[in-house]
Scaffold this motif. Structure first.
Motif: not given
Length: 271
Positions: A253-256, A258-259, A261
């Motif tokens: 669940a990478f949408h969780r 705060d990434y 880019y």
């Protein structure tokens, strides 16, 4: 004559009333005045005004009461990665949620290096709540990884090329893009404490060394250590689960996250 008598009587009444008014107003000693009590004591916190750094960028000022909460960064001499002696995976839950601290996890979402070979995890399977993700391999050259990992490690675009001496210390830093240093300064704000975390402590150590080479204050950069240790006995109290299962199917669940880019295709290579 009658009018003159009335005027004299009126003037006498005004003088009498004025004298009474003065008698009714209490005399206040300056030392007893409520206003006199509103003085700034030595313990009072005085607001600090941001000043400009040598490069013209505004420095973030930390209120004295908040700065006093943090001990200076103090690497543990017995830890191979220089994990901080005071603020680490064993104590990090006590140091979360501070609005003057920059929390950064420097792992990749899926690392090509085979960390399973050293009992790690190539997938960013969980993260401590409040940490933002800025992968170190996109920042600078990797070195000194275990052979099992190094043979498959990331070797793509990065902001900086580094050279090292025999001990592994950085001897030179070369920006690959015009925007490299500006991006670092955006992702790792100068003038405030920075908490670095990764899987085992290595990437956090690399990141700290890079920032120091770029002029950051080493006493404000903390290698908190590795998430794998934080979750060794089960998810920590402030874990955000990334590797999870829905209806019996496992997914990440990478949408969780705060990434942050970095789009290298938008950057301008240094000639």
């Amino acid at each position: 004559m009658k009018k003159l008598f009335c005027v004299i009587i009126a003037m006498a009444m005004i003088i009498s009333l004025t004298a009474c008014a003065k008698e009714d107003v209490p005399t206040v000693d300056a030392a007893e005045s409520p206003i006199a009590e509103q003085v700034v004591t030595e313990d009072a916190v005085v607001a600090e005004i941001p000043t400009a750094s040598e490069d013209g960028e505004p420095e973030i000022m930390i209120p004295a009461a908040d700065a006093a909460e943090l001990p200076p960064a103090q690497p543990d001499p017995n830890n191979q990665f220089g994990v901080d002696a005071n603020i680490n995976v064993e104590t990090i839950d006590e140091w979360l949620g501070l609005d003057f601290v920059a929390y950064r996890d420097v792992r990749m979402m899926i690392d090509p290096g085979c960390y399973e070979a050293i009992c790690g995890d190539s997938v960013l399977s969980g993260i401590v709540d409040g940490f933002e993700v800025v992968p170190y391999p996109y920042l600078a050259t990797l070195t000194g990884l275990p052979p099992e990992v190094a043979k498959t490690q990331y070797d793509g675009d990065k902001l900086f090329d580094l050279e090292f001496d025999e001990s592994g210390a950085i001897t030179s830093v070369k920006a690959n893009f015009v925007e490299s240093e500006a991006i670092i300064n955006d992702l790792f704000p100068k003038g405030q404490p920075i908490f670095l975390m990764c899987g085992g402590g290595g990437y956090a150590s690399f990141t700290k060394n890079l920032l120091i080479q770029l002029g950051y204050d080493e006493t404000m950069i903390y290698n908190v250590g590795g998430y794998w240790q934080y979750a060794a006995e089960g998810p920590g109290a402030n874990t955000v689960e990334i590797k999870t299962t829905v209806d019996g199917v496992e997914y990440n669940a990478f949408h969780r996250l705060d990434y942050h880019y970095i789009d290298f295709s938008q950057l301008h290579p240094v000639d």
